[in-house]
Design a protein around this motif. Structure first.
Motif, PDB file in Angstrom:
ATOM      1  N   ALA A 418       0.841  -1.205   0.000  1.00 33.00           N
ATOM      2  CA  ALA A 418       0.000   0.000   0.000  1.00 33.00           C
ATOM      3  C   ALA A 418       0.875   1.255   0.000  1.00 33.00           C
ATOM      4  O   ALA A 418       0.579   2.232  -0.690  1.00 33.00           O
ATOM      5  N   SER A 419       1.996   1.211   0.753  1.00 33.69           N
ATOM      6  CA  SER A 419       2.899   2.370   0.809  1.00 33.69           C
ATOM      7  C   SER A 419       3.524   2.611  -0.555  1.00 33.69           C
ATOM      8  O   SER A 419       3.631   3.753  -1.014  1.00 33.69           O
ATOM      9  N   CYS A 420       3.947   1.518  -1.219  1.00 33.00           N
ATOM     10  CA  CYS A 420       4.572   1.660  -2.546  1.00 33.00           C
ATOM     11  C   CYS A 420       3.570   2.249  -3.531  1.00 33.00           C
ATOM     12  O   CYS A 420       3.927   3.108  -4.347  1.00 33.00           O
ATOM     13  N   LEU A 421       2.357   1.788  -3.429  1.00 31.22           N
ATOM     14  CA  LEU A 421       1.310   2.282  -4.331  1.00 31.22           C
ATOM     15  C   LEU A 421       1.105   3.784  -4.120  1.00 31.22           C
ATOM     16  O   LEU A 421       0.977   4.549  -5.073  1.00 31.22           O
ATOM     17  N   PHE A 422       1.101   4.176  -2.852  1.00 36.82           N
ATOM     18  CA  PHE A 422       0.926   5.596  -2.526  1.00 36.82           C
ATOM     19  C   PHE A 422       2.086   6.431  -3.079  1.00 36.82           C
ATOM     20  O   PHE A 422       1.886   7.528  -3.602  1.00 36.82           O
ATOM     21  N   LEU A 423       3.303   5.881  -2.999  1.00 37.02           N
ATOM     22  CA  LEU A 423       4.482   6.675  -3.377  1.00 37.02           C
ATOM     23  C   LEU A 423       4.690   6.783  -4.890  1.00 37.02           C
ATOM     24  O   LEU A 423       5.484   7.583  -5.361  1.00 37.02           O
ATOM     25  N   GLN A 424       3.957   5.944  -5.648  1.00 38.49           N
ATOM     26  CA  GLN A 424       4.145   5.987  -7.111  1.00 38.49           C
ATOM     27  C   GLN A 424       3.158   6.944  -7.763  1.00 38.49           C
ATOM     28  O   GLN A 424       2.033   7.082  -7.309  1.00 38.49           O
ATOM     29  N   GLN A 425       3.627   7.565  -8.831  1.00 39.64           N
ATOM     30  CA  GLN A 425       2.693   8.346  -9.648  1.00 39.64           C
ATOM     31  C   GLN A 425       3.294   8.541 -11.026  1.00 39.64           C
ATOM     32  O   GLN A 425       4.512   8.586 -11.178  1.00 39.64           O
ATOM     33  N   LEU A 443      -3.425   6.280   4.495  1.00 38.88           N
ATOM     34  CA  LEU A 443      -2.499   5.139   4.424  1.00 38.88           C
ATOM     35  C   LEU A 443      -2.004   4.771   5.816  1.00 38.88           C
ATOM     36  O   LEU A 443      -2.015   3.599   6.200  1.00 38.88           O
ATOM     37  N   SER A 444      -1.582   5.768   6.574  1.00 32.54           N
ATOM     38  CA  SER A 444      -0.995   5.450   7.878  1.00 32.54           C
ATOM     39  C   SER A 444      -2.058   4.893   8.828  1.00 32.54           C
ATOM     40  O   SER A 444      -1.768   4.000   9.626  1.00 32.54           O
ATOM     41  N   LYS A 445      -3.295   5.407   8.726  1.00 30.01           N
ATOM     42  CA  LYS A 445      -4.364   4.854   9.580  1.00 30.01           C
ATOM     43  C   LYS A 445      -4.585   3.396   9.232  1.00 30.01           C
ATOM     44  O   LYS A 445      -4.697   2.544  10.107  1.00 30.01           O
ATOM     45  N   GLY A 446      -4.576   3.104   7.913  1.00 33.11           N
ATOM     46  CA  GLY A 446      -4.752   1.726   7.437  1.00 33.11           C
ATOM     47  C   GLY A 446      -3.645   0.843   7.990  1.00 33.11           C
ATOM     48  O   GLY A 446      -3.898  -0.283   8.431  1.00 33.11           O
ATOM     49  N   CYS A 447      -2.415   1.335   8.002  1.00 28.66           N
ATOM     50  CA  CYS A 447      -1.279   0.536   8.479  1.00 28.66           C
ATOM     51  C   CYS A 447      -1.436   0.240   9.975  1.00 28.66           C
ATOM     52  O   CYS A 447      -1.092  -0.832  10.444  1.00 28.66           O
ATOM     53  N   LEU A 448      -1.907   1.240  10.723  1.00 27.48           N
ATOM     54  CA  LEU A 448      -1.987   1.080  12.182  1.00 27.48           C
ATOM     55  C   LEU A 448      -3.222   0.279  12.593  1.00 27.48           C
ATOM     56  O   LEU A 448      -3.192  -0.424  13.594  1.00 27.48           O
ATOM     57  N   ASP A 449      -4.298   0.411  11.778  1.00 19.81           N
ATOM     58  CA  ASP A 449      -5.580  -0.211  12.157  1.00 19.81           C
ATOM     59  C   ASP A 449      -5.567  -1.730  12.159  1.00 19.81           C
ATOM     60  O   ASP A 449      -6.126  -2.347  13.033  1.00 19.81           O
ATOM     61  N   ASP A 450      -4.919  -2.290  11.095  1.00 14.13           N
ATOM     62  CA  ASP A 450      -5.051  -3.737  10.858  1.00 14.13           C
ATOM     63  C   ASP A 450      -4.838  -4.569  12.117  1.00 14.13           C
ATOM     64  O   ASP A 450      -4.009  -4.275  12.916  1.00 14.13           O
TER      65      ASP A 450
END
Ligand SMILES: Nc1ncnc2c1ncn2[C@@H]1O[C@H](COP(=O)(O)OP(=O)(O)OP(=O)(O)O)[C@@H](O)[C@H]1O
Ligand SMILES: [Mg+2]
Length: 450
Positions: A418-425, A443-450
């Motif tokens: 997910a982080s890689c996807l966010f960083l690409q454009q 993104l960060s909420k998603g990372c912490l929530d799981d």
């Protein structure tokens, strides 16, 4: 009445004497003594360092050759021509010119491609400068600098979210060849469409074909609208390649004085340093690490320090690309720049090979103003992002081999992707600052929530 007359006369006398003192009472002339490769030795006393002079070729009707004084040797003056020194022989006449090189500047340069002297290279009309700016300047009083507290929106998510930059910041873009430096720089320029903003782009030491490609394809008509491109290609003499950078800096100063924010891009600073190295070695300076002479390493800060956030004029943000070929620790240009810049963006070959563009290696890149410009929430989110990237890289081999497959590693893999996807454009996409920040927080909420 008599009093008024005498005051006026005194003022006139002052001005007359001052003008008189500036007039050269005799022409400084001399002759060519020797030509040693790039350098011509002349006998012309009175020439000073960096002064311009001209050599009149022996062939009748040939144009004079503009040169710059680059040093002295055993009572001879060393000059370097700005173009191929054809038609020069022993005894040719040398004539001092009264000036240093200056750079033309003006609003009509916006949207144009020019050479190192500001002469149009595109097929548009001749450009009429509004002013001539000095290319060398005294160091700026540090007290005239303001703190940088305004964010520069680059339109690139990875930069705006994780490496927030400020207006007036000086940043290095470090990468090997072909990793996407020019594409990233162009994307940042395309984002700036405000009339109160301009991009000054110095393309130094590129192949001729690359200049065309950069302007037409990478930067495109959209990016060109608000830009001035100053180009000096690889086959041009070293003085001209170095001059392209000085002209770009001087133009940037002109716009800054007009209250127009500048993004100054130098692609590349390595090629600028290489050009100065040729000049320094030809002038007889002793080489140091990798052949760079002391004057090269002092010229680099003198360019970088002309960028910043200044009192009384608009900010000049500087982005300087540096060719590293994976050896930035032993490269004096990269080392010198890292020490004086306010941040560095590292591009990674591994990411580029995976078609992860822009190939910014977040964990090795730093914006020294991030702490001041980012909110608490953004800082927390970037911390989570960096932790995810580092943790995955540290365990990449294990994870890719499918070993240690458990809930924890599955979560790490998911967050990493997910982080890689966010960083690409893609280079055609541009994001507003608020969009980039919103995506980062999600993104960060998603990372912490799981
Ligand atoms: N954001 C991007 N999206 C897609 N492809 C990209 C992107 N950035 C770079 N590339 C690819 O990388 C190639 C090289 O990019 P670019 O010319 O910008 O690299 P460079 O580092 O400036 O190269 P050089 O060292 O030759 O100047 C491009 O032709 C393109 O295929
Ligand atoms: Mg390039």
């Amino acid at each position: 009445m008599t009093e008024l007359l005498s005051t006026n006369t005194a003022g006139l006398r002052e001005r007359y004497l001052s003008s008189l003192s500036q007039i050269a009472l005799y022409n400084k002339t001399g002759i060519v003594l020797q030509n040693t490769g790039l350098v011509i030795e002349v006998n012309c006393p009175g020439l000073f360092l960096a002064q311009l002079c001209e050599i009149l070729p022996s062939r009748p009707g040939a144009d004079s050759i503009l040169c710059q004084v680059i040093g002295f040797k055993e009572q001879r003056t060393l000059v370097m021509p700005y173009k191929k020194a054809a038609g020069i022989t022993y005894g040719c006449c040398v004539r001092a010119l009264d000036s240093f090189v200056s750079a033309p500047a003006g609003l009509s340069y916006i949207g144009r491609i020019v050479d190192a002297f500001g002469v149009a290279l595109d097929d548009g009309s001749a450009i009429k400068p509004d002013a001539y700016m000095p290319i060398y300047r005294e160091p700026i009083n540090p007290l005239n600098r303001k703190t940088i507290d305004e964010i520069l929106n680059t339109g690139v998510k990875a930069l705006d979210a994780a490496l927030t930059l400020g207006k007036g910041q000086r940043i290095g873009l470090f990468a090997g060849s072909g990793l996407g430096k020019s594409t990233l720089l162009a994307a940042m320029c395309q984002q700036r469409q405000d009339k109160k903003q301009v991009n000054i782009i110095a393309l130094v030491g590129e192949r001729g074909r690359e200049v065309q490609e950069f302007v037409q394809e990478t930067l495109g008509p959209n990016g060109m609208q608000n830009s001035v491109v100053v180009a000096a290609t690889a086959e041009q003499p070293p003085l001209i390649r170095a001059q392209a950078v000085y002209t770009a800096v001087a133009m940037a100063e002109y716009f800054s004085e007009q209250g127009i924010e500048v993004l100054l891009v130098v692609d590349s600073m390595t090629r600028f340093a290489m050009a100065l190295r040729e000049v320094g070695l030809a002038a007889g300076e002793p080489p140091t690490m990798r052949g760079y002479t002391a004057s090269v390493l002092s010229a680099i800060p003198s360019v970088v320090e002309r960028c910043g956030n200044f009192a009384g004029r608009a900010a000049i943000t500087g982005i300087f690309s540096v060719l590293t070929e994976g050896e930035e620790n032993s490269d004096p240009v990269a080392e010198t720049l890292k020490a004086i810049l306010d941040g560095h963006i590292m591009l990674s070959q591994v990411l580029a090979q995976r078609e992860h563009y822009p190939a910014i290696d977040i964990s090795r890149s730093v914006s020294r103003l991030f702490g001041r410009l980012a909110s608490q929430e953004q800082k927390q989110a970037v911390k989570t992002l960096r932790n995810t990237l580092v943790s995955f890289e540290e365990n990449r081999t294990l994870l890719e081999m499918g070993m240690a497959d458990n809930a924890g590693t599955q979560k790490l893999r998911k967050n990493y992707l997910a982080s890689c996807l966010f960083l690409q454009q893609s280079h055609q996409e541009h994001f507003s600052l608020s969009d980039s920040l919103q995506q980062l927080i999600t993104l960060s909420k998603g990372c912490l929530d799981d």
